[in-house]
Design a protein around this motif. Structure first.
Motif, PDB file in Angstrom:
ATOM      1  N   SER A  59       0.776  -1.383  -0.238  1.00  0.00           N
ATOM      2  CA  SER A  59       0.102  -0.394   0.084  1.00  0.00           C
ATOM      3  C   SER A  59       0.370   1.583   0.146  1.00  0.00           C
ATOM      4  O   SER A  59       0.151   2.005  -0.395  1.00  0.00           O
ATOM      5  N   ASP A 107       2.802   2.665  -7.356  1.00  0.00           N
ATOM      6  CA  ASP A 107       2.287   1.964  -8.945  1.00  0.00           C
ATOM      7  C   ASP A 107       3.150   1.410  -9.532  1.00  0.00           C
ATOM      8  O   ASP A 107       4.155   1.873 -10.243  1.00  0.00           O
ATOM      9  N   MET A 160      -6.154  -8.666  -4.904  1.00  0.00           N
ATOM     10  CA  MET A 160      -6.268  -8.688  -6.769  1.00  0.00           C
ATOM     11  C   MET A 160      -5.832  -7.565  -6.536  1.00  0.00           C
ATOM     12  O   MET A 160      -4.943  -7.598  -7.694  1.00  0.00           O
ATOM     13  N   ASP A 161      -6.748  -6.544  -6.688  1.00  0.00           N
ATOM     14  CA  ASP A 161      -5.954  -5.721  -6.904  1.00  0.00           C
ATOM     15  C   ASP A 161      -5.185  -4.024  -6.259  1.00  0.00           C
ATOM     16  O   ASP A 161      -5.079  -3.598  -7.253  1.00  0.00           O
ATOM     17  N   LEU A 162      -4.962  -5.041  -5.362  1.00  0.00           N
ATOM     18  CA  LEU A 162      -3.932  -3.895  -4.601  1.00  0.00           C
ATOM     19  C   LEU A 162      -2.091  -4.576  -5.599  1.00  0.00           C
ATOM     20  O   LEU A 162      -1.694  -3.932  -5.858  1.00  0.00           O
ATOM     21  N   LYS A 222      -2.310  -6.360  -8.111  1.00  0.00           N
ATOM     22  CA  LYS A 222      -2.411  -5.946 -10.005  1.00  0.00           C
ATOM     23  C   LYS A 222      -2.288  -4.099  -9.794  1.00  0.00           C
ATOM     24  O   LYS A 222      -0.846  -3.955 -10.887  1.00  0.00           O
ATOM     25  N   LYS A 223      -2.296  -3.697  -9.118  1.00  0.00           N
ATOM     26  CA  LYS A 223      -2.381  -2.002  -8.764  1.00  0.00           C
ATOM     27  C   LYS A 223      -0.284  -1.660  -8.118  1.00  0.00           C
ATOM     28  O   LYS A 223       0.033  -0.802  -9.201  1.00  0.00           O
ATOM     29  N   SER A 241      -5.690  -0.884   3.818  1.00  0.00           N
ATOM     30  CA  SER A 241      -5.415  -0.341   1.713  1.00  0.00           C
ATOM     31  C   SER A 241      -7.771  -0.613   1.945  1.00  0.00           C
ATOM     32  O   SER A 241      -7.585  -1.998   2.542  1.00  0.00           O
ATOM     33  N   PRO A 268      -2.343 -11.914 -11.018  1.00  0.00           N
ATOM     34  CA  PRO A 268      -2.884 -10.767 -12.277  1.00  0.00           C
ATOM     35  C   PRO A 268      -1.624 -10.273 -13.030  1.00  0.00           C
ATOM     36  O   PRO A 268      -1.722  -9.251 -13.683  1.00  0.00           O
ATOM     37  N   ARG A 269      -0.540 -10.137 -12.574  1.00  0.00           N
ATOM     38  CA  ARG A 269       0.714  -9.279 -12.697  1.00  0.00           C
ATOM     39  C   ARG A 269       1.375 -10.407 -13.698  1.00  0.00           C
ATOM     40  O   ARG A 269       1.751 -12.176 -13.449  1.00  0.00           O
ATOM     41  N   LEU A 289      -8.604  -1.182  -1.119  1.00  0.00           N
ATOM     42  CA  LEU A 289      -8.836  -2.784  -2.033  1.00  0.00           C
ATOM     43  C   LEU A 289      -8.651  -3.632  -1.965  1.00  0.00           C
ATOM     44  O   LEU A 289      -8.029  -3.719  -0.975  1.00  0.00           O
ATOM     45  N   ASN A 290      -9.631  -4.510  -2.704  1.00  0.00           N
ATOM     46  CA  ASN A 290      -8.787  -6.065  -2.078  1.00  0.00           C
ATOM     47  C   ASN A 290      -7.826  -7.084  -2.657  1.00  0.00           C
ATOM     48  O   ASN A 290      -6.687  -5.866  -3.596  1.00  0.00           O
TER      49      ASN A 290
END
Length: 323
Positions: free
Chosen positions: A128, A132, A163-165, A167-168, A158, A205-206, A160-161
């Motif tokens: 967090s 990015d 997965m999104d954390l 990904k970001k 954060s 996701p990356r 964000l969940n």
């Protein structure tokens, strides 16, 4: 103006801005001792301003993993690096080779320590705070923590969940795992927590880069390190104790985890090419692969000789702590 132009001509082209790799190191340290070599390599790269170690996180429930992290981090003058304990679902794998973990903790631990952070909370706290697309996660063990991170929900760190954390904030995941020289093999890091491996390979996701079993097994390190007999080094002590316990290691230990750290920080291009596609877990725990030109995964393919890679890794493992 003429003086400025003359100075620029003498200096030559300006070098691009230097950027350190920001690394979270996630390891099952204990069943094998190449993890100690890998962490030593990472600290050497950090001393060379090529990497910043954001956290060292256990993926093994063995009770001496966290103390061993702290021993190595302290030896390299970074006792403040956050250390994480793994999730409850992770495997518990004790030391295989002649109790080197017990020796390290008995010889180098410095009294009572603060309790380690829980792995997912530490991941979320660290991620967090980063820019990015800036963090490299290097796993040289089980994928238990990554699964729990991806499945985590918003918290105080954060909104964000997981997965999104990821990904970001994450740029790349580098994994010592799988066996790609000959498919349909069971590889220890991926098979020991099979549900986690299935989930992470299917959902991370990356971009992911795999240093497979066939890469590290041909890179034998430790002979030069242990030959110099320097006292007070937990890295040398580990290799000296463990190598003596195994006849097959008399010419060095395979550098599975060190290769992942090396390419995670310095990139793969010097010593390897890659094959791109998608990795997955087959029923029963073997790993599979599908070629795909634009696939999210890649695995290393040898370009340099194992001896060339060995020399670079051994040199980094022999690095002494900064003053």
């Amino acid at each position: 103006m003429k003086k400025i132009l003359l100075l620029l001509a003498l200096l030559g082209p300006l070098a691009p801005a230097f950027s350190q790799k920001k690394v979270i190191f996630d390891s099952d340290m204990g069943p094998d001792y190449d993890d100690v070599g890998a962490l030593a390599v990472l600290h050497a790269l950090a001393d060379n301003h090529e990497a910043e170690i954001l956290a060292t996180i256990a993926s093994n429930r063995y009770e001496l993993v966290v103390p061993c992290f702290r021993v190595v981090n302290t030896y390299f003058r970074r006792p403040a690096i956050p250390v994480g304990r793994t999730v409850a679902s992770a495997p518990l794998k004790p030391c295989w080779q002649r109790g080197w973990t017990d020796t390290l903790v008995a010889r180098y631990s410095q009294g009572a320590q603060t309790p380690p952070d829980e792995a997912v909370a530490l991941y979320r706290r660290i991620l967090s705070k980063q820019k990015d697309n800036s963090v490299t996660i290097i796993t040289v063990g089980f994928l238990s923590n990554l699964k729990a991170l991806l499945e985590s929900g918003p918290d105080t760190y954060s909104s964000l969940n997981g997965m999104d954390l990821v990904k970001k904030k994450v740029a790349e995941w580098v994994c010592m795992g799988g066996a790609f020289g000959k498919l349909h093999q069971k590889e220890f890091n991926l098979v020991e927590d099979l549900p986690a491996s299935k989930y992470v390979l299917g959902h991370f996701p990356r971009p992911a880069l795999f240093s497979g079993f066939e890469i590290g097994i041909r890179v034998k390190t430790g002979v030069e390190l242990t030959a110099r007999h320097r006292s007070g080094s937990p890295v040398e002590d580990t290799f000296r104790i463990a190598m003596k316990s195994s006849e097959q290691d008399k010419d060095g230990r395979p550098s599975w985890d060190q290769t992942a750290v090396l390419v995670g920080v310095r990139g793969y291009g010097k010593h390897y090419t890659i094959r791109r596609g998608r990795a997955f877990m087959e029923e029963g725990g073997t790993n599979g692969w599908t070629d795909q030109a634009d696939g999210p995964h890649a695995y290393l393919v040898e370009k340099s000789s194992p001896e060339t890679v060995r020399a670079e890794i051994e040199s980094l493992m022999m690095h002494l702590p900064r003053k």
